[in-house]
Motif scaffolding. Structure first.
Motif, PDB file in Angstrom:
ATOM      1  N   ALA A   8       0.648  -1.242   0.034  1.00 28.35           N
ATOM      2  CA  ALA A   8      -0.004   0.169  -0.050  1.00 28.35           C
ATOM      3  C   ALA A   8       0.989   1.417  -0.220  1.00 28.35           C
ATOM      4  CB  ALA A   8      -0.965   0.080   1.244  1.00 28.35           C
ATOM      5  N   ALA A   9       1.939   1.210   0.861  1.00 26.95           N
ATOM      6  CA  ALA A   9       2.840   2.336   0.923  1.00 26.95           C
ATOM      7  C   ALA A   9       4.128   1.892   1.250  1.00 26.95           C
ATOM      8  CB  ALA A   9       2.259   3.395   2.183  1.00 26.95           C
ATOM      9  N   ALA A  10       5.150   2.197   0.354  1.00 31.60           N
ATOM     10  CA  ALA A  10       6.518   1.870   0.491  1.00 31.60           C
ATOM     11  C   ALA A  10       7.176   2.942   1.385  1.00 31.60           C
ATOM     12  CB  ALA A  10       7.304   1.957  -0.622  1.00 31.60           C
ATOM     13  N   ALA A  11       6.835   2.938   3.047  1.00 32.50           N
ATOM     14  CA  ALA A  11       6.988   3.925   3.673  1.00 32.50           C
ATOM     15  C   ALA A  11       8.473   4.045   4.481  1.00 32.50           C
ATOM     16  CB  ALA A  11       5.897   4.109   4.821  1.00 32.50           C
ATOM     17  N   VAL A  38       2.366  10.035  13.427  1.00 35.33           N
ATOM     18  CA  VAL A  38       1.126   9.411  13.278  1.00 35.33           C
ATOM     19  C   VAL A  38       0.785   9.806  11.682  1.00 35.33           C
ATOM     20  CG1 VAL A  38      -1.400   9.612  13.667  1.00 35.33           C
ATOM     21  CG2 VAL A  38       0.342   9.984  15.649  1.00 35.33           C
ATOM     22  N   ARG A  39       0.521   8.736  11.090  1.00 28.54           N
ATOM     23  CA  ARG A  39       0.426   8.722   9.509  1.00 28.54           C
ATOM     24  C   ARG A  39      -1.067   8.170   9.020  1.00 28.54           C
ATOM     25  NH1 ARG A  39       4.935   9.938   7.463  1.00 28.54           N
ATOM     26  NH2 ARG A  39       4.006   9.783   5.553  1.00 28.54           N
ATOM     27  N   ALA A  40      -1.474   8.643   7.872  1.00 34.72           N
ATOM     28  CA  ALA A  40      -2.768   7.986   7.414  1.00 34.72           C
ATOM     29  C   ALA A  40      -2.471   7.873   5.994  1.00 34.72           C
ATOM     30  CB  ALA A  40      -3.621   9.452   7.727  1.00 34.72           C
ATOM     31  N   TYR A  41      -3.182   6.619   5.802  1.00 37.73           N
ATOM     32  CA  TYR A  41      -3.128   5.923   4.301  1.00 37.73           C
ATOM     33  C   TYR A  41      -4.752   6.049   3.876  1.00 37.73           C
ATOM     34  CZ  TYR A  41      -3.038   2.647   0.415  1.00 37.73           C
ATOM     35  OH  TYR A  41      -3.314   2.144  -1.013  1.00 37.73           O
ATOM     36  N   ASP A  42      -4.820   6.703   2.711  1.00 39.51           N
ATOM     37  CA  ASP A  42      -6.097   6.939   1.958  1.00 39.51           C
ATOM     38  C   ASP A  42      -6.086   5.753   0.848  1.00 39.51           C
ATOM     39  OD1 ASP A  42      -8.459   7.638   0.457  1.00 39.51           O
ATOM     40  OD2 ASP A  42      -7.777   9.716   0.654  1.00 39.51           O
ATOM     41  N   PRO A  43      -7.057   5.060   0.958  1.00 43.75           N
ATOM     42  CA  PRO A  43      -6.739   3.960  -0.311  1.00 43.75           C
ATOM     43  C   PRO A  43      -7.384   4.225  -1.325  1.00 43.75           C
ATOM     44  CG  PRO A  43      -8.387   3.224   1.552  1.00 43.75           C
ATOM     45  CD  PRO A  43      -7.628   4.417   2.174  1.00 43.75           C
ATOM     46  N   GLY A 264       9.536  -1.879   6.717  1.00 41.86           N
ATOM     47  CA  GLY A 264       8.754  -0.743   7.149  1.00 41.86           C
ATOM     48  C   GLY A 264       7.716  -0.227   6.274  1.00 41.86           C
ATOM     49  N   SER A 265       7.425  -1.107   5.096  1.00 37.24           N
ATOM     50  CA  SER A 265       6.096  -0.745   4.380  1.00 37.24           C
ATOM     51  C   SER A 265       4.787  -1.173   4.809  1.00 37.24           C
ATOM     52  CB  SER A 265       6.242  -1.634   3.085  1.00 37.24           C
ATOM     53  OG  SER A 265       7.536  -1.320   2.452  1.00 37.24           O
ATOM     54  N   LEU A 266       3.850  -0.463   4.623  1.00 37.24           N
ATOM     55  CA  LEU A 266       2.694  -0.767   5.040  1.00 37.24           C
ATOM     56  C   LEU A 266       1.984  -1.713   3.687  1.00 37.24           C
ATOM     57  CD1 LEU A 266       0.132  -0.225   6.499  1.00 37.24           C
ATOM     58  CD2 LEU A 266      -0.485   1.824   4.990  1.00 37.24           C
ATOM     59  N   PHE A 267       1.353  -2.805   4.116  1.00 35.46           N
ATOM     60  CA  PHE A 267       1.040  -3.992   3.143  1.00 35.46           C
ATOM     61  C   PHE A 267      -0.550  -4.017   3.143  1.00 35.46           C
ATOM     62  CE2 PHE A 267       5.176  -5.355   4.464  1.00 35.46           C
ATOM     63  CZ  PHE A 267       5.798  -5.542   3.263  1.00 35.46           C
ATOM     64  N   VAL A 268      -1.287  -4.243   2.212  1.00 29.59           N
ATOM     65  CA  VAL A 268      -2.831  -4.638   2.258  1.00 29.59           C
ATOM     66  C   VAL A 268      -2.830  -5.905   1.650  1.00 29.59           C
ATOM     67  CG1 VAL A 268      -2.882  -3.350   0.338  1.00 29.59           C
ATOM     68  CG2 VAL A 268      -4.863  -3.792   2.060  1.00 29.59           C
ATOM     69  N   VAL A 269      -3.845  -6.786   2.397  1.00 31.94           N
ATOM     70  CA  VAL A 269      -4.240  -8.176   1.826  1.00 31.94           C
ATOM     71  C   VAL A 269      -5.711  -7.804   1.293  1.00 31.94           C
ATOM     72  CG1 VAL A 269      -4.387 -10.647   2.217  1.00 31.94           C
ATOM     73  CG2 VAL A 269      -2.737  -9.218   3.395  1.00 31.94           C
ATOM     74  N   PRO A 270      -5.893  -7.544   0.033  1.00 32.74           N
ATOM     75  CA  PRO A 270      -7.302  -7.631  -0.501  1.00 32.74           C
ATOM     76  C   PRO A 270      -8.246  -8.649  -0.295  1.00 32.74           C
ATOM     77  CG  PRO A 270      -5.687  -6.702  -2.163  1.00 32.74           C
ATOM     78  CD  PRO A 270      -4.963  -7.620  -1.080  1.00 32.74           C
ATOM     79  N   ASP A 271      -9.588  -8.138   0.327  1.00 34.42           N
ATOM     80  CA  ASP A 271     -10.492  -9.160   0.727  1.00 34.42           C
ATOM     81  C   ASP A 271     -10.064 -10.351   1.378  1.00 34.42           C
ATOM     82  OD1 ASP A 271     -13.460  -9.819   0.080  1.00 34.42           O
ATOM     83  OD2 ASP A 271     -12.861 -10.846  -1.667  1.00 34.42           O
ATOM     84  N   ALA A 272      -9.492  -9.850   2.438  1.00 38.19           N
ATOM     85  CA  ALA A 272      -9.115 -11.127   3.242  1.00 38.19           C
ATOM     86  C   ALA A 272     -10.005 -11.780   4.384  1.00 38.19           C
ATOM     87  CB  ALA A 272      -7.988 -10.744   4.146  1.00 38.19           C
ATOM     88  N   GLY A 273     -11.161 -10.919   4.366  1.00 38.69           N
ATOM     89  CA  GLY A 273     -12.335 -11.368   5.349  1.00 38.69           C
ATOM     90  C   GLY A 273     -13.348 -10.198   5.655  1.00 38.69           C
ATOM     91  N   GLU A 274     -13.773 -10.131   6.885  1.00 42.18           N
ATOM     92  CA  GLU A 274     -14.434  -9.134   7.140  1.00 42.18           C
ATOM     93  C   GLU A 274     -14.252  -8.609   8.881  1.00 42.18           C
ATOM     94  OE1 GLU A 274     -19.370  -7.717   7.856  1.00 42.18           O
ATOM     95  OE2 GLU A 274     -18.806  -9.816   7.314  1.00 42.18           O
TER      96      GLU A 274
END
Length: 283
Positions: A8-11, A38-43, A264-274
């Motif tokens: 999501a972000a190579a922070a 404090v950071r914020a990621y906007d998908p 140090g990256s922020l990762f995302v796993v799409p549609d992993a569950g609810e």
């Protein structure tokens, strides 16, 4: 369990931690503890931005019901108002220690952990900090207080003290904000040690493994169901967010990785569950 990650972000965060979905702003809040950020990621926009410099190490930052943030800082728990002004809610300095992971419970309080900088045994605590500033110590003699999360019905509280190598579970009274009957929920086998965790709408527990480069999912009975692997050894915490709370976000740290490419990256796993909605802090 076949799930794949995206970056999501190579922070390049020194010590990324504490992901929390902010439904009002439609963004993921997270912190870089050692950078005091404090950071914020906007998908929707695909952007990761600096929200606040805290001036001291920040273990977690969570949305407040009236706007602004509550933060688990080195010297206690503080409040940031929407205009950016700061005030202490509970000033709790302890020599050689700092705030670490924290979560808002079904009772509207912040359950805030601490640890020693040198990770000495028994120097940390887990506290319940209520919106009016009253503080109670839930656990003392903790070494590295980490993940805290609740079952879908709010009747169980899951907790990690990292060096124990396990996830514990408590009975929880959401009306009184009382945790009792601590017992092991799951032993976490290597590689890696349990760090931050989250619970999904089916009552499954997801835990990030520090030094393991993965997130492991446990069923409600404590049986491991599988893992998601990441190209970053120091995975630190996880939380659901995005539309319908279906995407799993995972923070990581660059510290101790000798400049590895995706550390140090922020990762995302799409549609992993609810996921479950995270309560806002009541203060």
């Amino acid at each position: 369990m076949t799930l794949t990650y995206e970056i999501a972000a190579a922070a390049g965060a020194t010590l990324g931690e504490g992901p929390t979905w902010d439904p009002v702003a439609g963004r993921l809040l997270w912190v870089d503890i050692l950078a005091c950020e404090v950071r914020a990621y906007d998908p929707a926009a695909g952007t990761d931005t600096l929200v606040r410099r805290t001036g001291q190490h920040v273990g977690a930052a969570k949305p407040r019901a009236g706007g602004g943030l509550v933060a688990n800082l080195r010297d206690g728990v503080g409040l940031y108002d929407p205009d950016g002004s700061f005030r202490w809610l509970a000033e709790l300095p302890a020599d050689g220690c700092r705030g670490n992971d924290a979560a808002v419970g079904p009772d509207g309080a912040l359950w805030a952990g601490t640890m020693a900088y040198d990770e000495r045994s028994g120097a940390g605590v887990l506290r319940r900090v209520r919106p009016d500033g009253r503080v109670s110590t839930v656990l003392d003699g903790v070494t590295i207080s980490n993940g805290v999360a609740w079952s879908p019905d709010g009747r169980l509280m899951y907790y990690v003290d990292t060096p124990t190598g396990r996830i514990d579970v408590f009975d929880f009274d959401p009306d009184e904000g009382l945790a009792s009957g601590r017992r092991p929920f799951a032993e976490v086998t290597g590689p890696g040690s349990p760090d931050g965790l989250t619970v999904d709408a089916a009552g499954r527990v997801w835990v990030a493994l520090w030094g393991g480069g993965r997130v492991v999912r446990f069923d409600p009975a404590g049986r491991a169901e599988g893992a998601v692997e990441f190209p970053a050894a120091q995975t630190t915490a996880c939380a659901f967010g995005g539309p319908g709370l279906r995407d799993l976000y995972v923070t990581s740290a660059a510290v101790g990785t000798d400049g590895a490419a995706h550390a140090g990256s922020l990762f995302v796993v799409p549609d992993a569950g609810e996921g479950l909605p995270a309560p806002a802090f009541g203060g």
